[in-house]
Design a protein around this motif. Structure first.
Motif, PDB file in Angstrom:
ATOM      1  N   GLU A 192       0.734  -1.276   0.248  1.00 60.65           N
ATOM      2  CA  GLU A 192      -0.265   0.153  -0.060  1.00 60.65           C
ATOM      3  C   GLU A 192       0.967   1.703  -0.061  1.00 60.65           C
ATOM      4  O   GLU A 192       0.789   2.296  -0.773  1.00 60.65           O
ATOM      5  CB  GLU A 192      -0.710   0.172   1.081  1.00 60.65           C
ATOM      6  CG  GLU A 192      -1.781   1.466   1.186  1.00 60.65           C
ATOM      7  CD  GLU A 192      -3.258   1.148   0.303  1.00 60.65           C
ATOM      8  OE1 GLU A 192      -3.988   1.807   0.282  1.00 60.65           O
ATOM      9  OE2 GLU A 192      -3.962   0.148   0.161  1.00 60.65           O
ATOM     10  N   ARG A 193       2.035   0.951   0.966  1.00 61.25           N
ATOM     11  CA  ARG A 193       2.870   2.634   1.044  1.00 61.25           C
ATOM     12  C   ARG A 193       3.822   2.717  -0.691  1.00 61.25           C
ATOM     13  O   ARG A 193       3.667   3.528  -0.738  1.00 61.25           O
ATOM     14  CB  ARG A 193       3.790   2.271   1.761  1.00 61.25           C
ATOM     15  CG  ARG A 193       3.016   2.632   3.158  1.00 61.25           C
ATOM     16  CD  ARG A 193       4.627   2.631   4.527  1.00 61.25           C
ATOM     17  NE  ARG A 193       5.222   1.966   4.438  1.00 61.25           N
ATOM     18  CZ  ARG A 193       5.642   0.277   5.253  1.00 61.25           C
ATOM     19  NH1 ARG A 193       4.369   0.856   6.140  1.00 61.25           N
ATOM     20  NH2 ARG A 193       6.058  -0.337   5.676  1.00 61.25           N
ATOM     21  N   ALA A 194       3.851   1.627  -1.328  1.00 64.69           N
ATOM     22  CA  ALA A 194       5.349   1.387  -2.159  1.00 64.69           C
ATOM     23  C   ALA A 194       3.683   2.170  -3.634  1.00 64.69           C
ATOM     24  O   ALA A 194       4.135   3.574  -4.107  1.00 64.69           O
ATOM     25  CB  ALA A 194       4.870   0.115  -2.768  1.00 64.69           C
ATOM     26  N   ILE A 195       2.579   1.914  -3.303  1.00 63.27           N
ATOM     27  CA  ILE A 195       1.592   2.889  -4.445  1.00 63.27           C
ATOM     28  C   ILE A 195       1.949   4.536  -4.061  1.00 63.27           C
ATOM     29  O   ILE A 195       1.996   4.974  -4.643  1.00 63.27           O
ATOM     30  CB  ILE A 195      -0.090   2.179  -4.503  1.00 63.27           C
ATOM     31  CG1 ILE A 195       0.451   0.603  -4.912  1.00 63.27           C
ATOM     32  CG2 ILE A 195      -1.103   2.395  -5.288  1.00 63.27           C
ATOM     33  CD1 ILE A 195      -1.061  -0.459  -4.477  1.00 63.27           C
ATOM     34  N   ALA A 196       1.613   4.712  -2.939  1.00 62.13           N
ATOM     35  CA  ALA A 196       1.518   5.580  -2.452  1.00 62.13           C
ATOM     36  C   ALA A 196       2.604   6.664  -2.911  1.00 62.13           C
ATOM     37  O   ALA A 196       2.556   7.689  -2.951  1.00 62.13           O
ATOM     38  CB  ALA A 196       0.707   6.069  -1.159  1.00 62.13           C
TER      39      ALA A 196
END
Length: 261
Positions: free
Chosen positions: A117-121
Motif C-alpha cells: 500500500e505504501r509503495a503505491i502511494a
C-alpha cells in the motif's frame, strides 16, 4: 461512469490500449495498474504490438499488479508475478523492477500488505487501472461483503472465485489457493482512471449490477459508480442484461472525439 459497447474483445482491447497510449504520450512516467486473468490478455497483446511498432514506450513507466495468490511457489506458472511477466512485462521495454506485485511468499503477511500500500502511494498513485470483473462482482480479489473502503490486505477467496479460477489449475479447484493478497476497494478507487473490461455472457449478471444496480458491498464492483473517471468496455454478450443499452450506445456515439475515454 461511461459504458462503451464494443464489437468484441479485440475492439475493447484497442480502446483500452488507446487510453494507455494517450496516457503515456502525455506522461511517459505514468503508473499503470495491471490486472491478470484472461480478460486483459488481448489488451496486453495490443500494447506489445504498439510498443514493437515504436508507437509507445514503457521505459519510464511503472506498474503495480492488483493481487497475488498466497503460498504458490516462486516458480509456479499461475503466480501473478510470473503471469504478468509472461503476458506483458517481459514482452515490452519496462525497466527492470519497474513492475511489482504483493509478495505472496512473505513471512509477515500484514506487514507485506501495508508495505505494498505504501509503495503505491510513494509512486504517486496509479494513473490508469485495468480491471476485470468476477462472476460474483469482485474486482481484484475483493469478494462480496468486502468493505467499500478496504485497503490492500489478505483476503480469503470465495468458493465461486476458486471454482472460476480452477481452469488455470487444470480444472482442479483444490489446487487454487484459498488466500490471496488484494488491493482494497479504497485503494483501487484512488486510481485516476479505471478501465474495466468484461466479455462474455457469463459476466452479464455482474455487469448489470455494476452499471445499473445499487452500490453494495455484496457486488463490490458497484463502488465504481462513485469514481469520477470510470470506463466500462463491454462486448454484446456482457452487455446483454443491461436495461438501458440503447442509451449507452447513443451517448457514446454523440461523444466528441477529442474527449477520448
Amino acid at each position: 461512469m461511461e459504458v462503451v459497447i464494443t464489437s468484441g474483445a479485440q475492439e475493447s482491447a484497442q480502446f483500452a490500449a488507446d487510453a494507455i497510449e494517450q496516457l503515456l504520450s502525455r506522461k511517459p512516467d505514468a503508473v499503470l495498474g495491471l490486472a491478470t486473468g484472461s480478460t486483459p490478455l488481448p489488451t496486453y497483446d495490443e500494447l506489445v504490438r504498439r510498443q514493437q511498432a515504436g508507437r509507445i514506450s514503457f521505459a519510464r513507466a511503472r506498474g503495480f499488479t492488483l493481487d497475488e495468490y498466497i503460498g504458490l511457489p516462486a516458480d509456479h506458472p499461475q503466480r501473478y508475478r510470473n503471469v504478468i511477466e509472461q503476458e506483458l512485462v517481459g514482452r515490452v521495454d519496462f525497466a527492470p523492477g519497474a513492475v511489482t506485485g504483493p509478495d505472496g511468499l512473505a513471512e509477515d503477511l500484514p506487514a507485506a500488505a501495508a508495505a505494498y500500500e505504501r509503495a503505491i502511494a510513494e509512486a504517486g498513485g496509479v494513473d490508469l487501472q485495468i480491471l476485470g470483473i468476477g462472476t460474483n462482482g469482485h474486482i481484484a480479489f475483493n469478494e462480496p461483503a468486502s468493505s467499500l473502503a478496504s485497503r490492500t490486505r489478505v483476503q480469503p477467496l470465495a468458493p465461486q472465485t476458486r471454482s472460476d479460477n480452477a481452469r488455470f489449475f487444470d480444472g482442479d479447484v483444490e489446487a487454487v489457493p484459498r488466500l490471496c493478497f488484494t488491493q482494497g476497494l479504497g485503494t483501487i478507487m484512488e486510481a485516476r482512471h479505471l478501465v474495466l473490461i468484461a466479455t462474455g455472457e457469463g459476466k452479464a449478471a455482474a455487469v448489470r449490477q455494476l452499471v445499473e444496480g445499487p452500490v453494495s458491498a455484496m457486488w463490490p464492483a458497484t463502488i465504481m459508480q462513485h469514481h469520477p473517471h470510470a470506463t466500462v468496455l463491454l462486448d454484446e454478450a456482457a452487455a446483454s442484461q443491461l436495461e438501458h443499452v440503447d442509451y449507452y450506445r447513443e451517448t457514446y456515439a454523440a461523444k466528441p472525439a477529442w474527449q477520448g475515454l
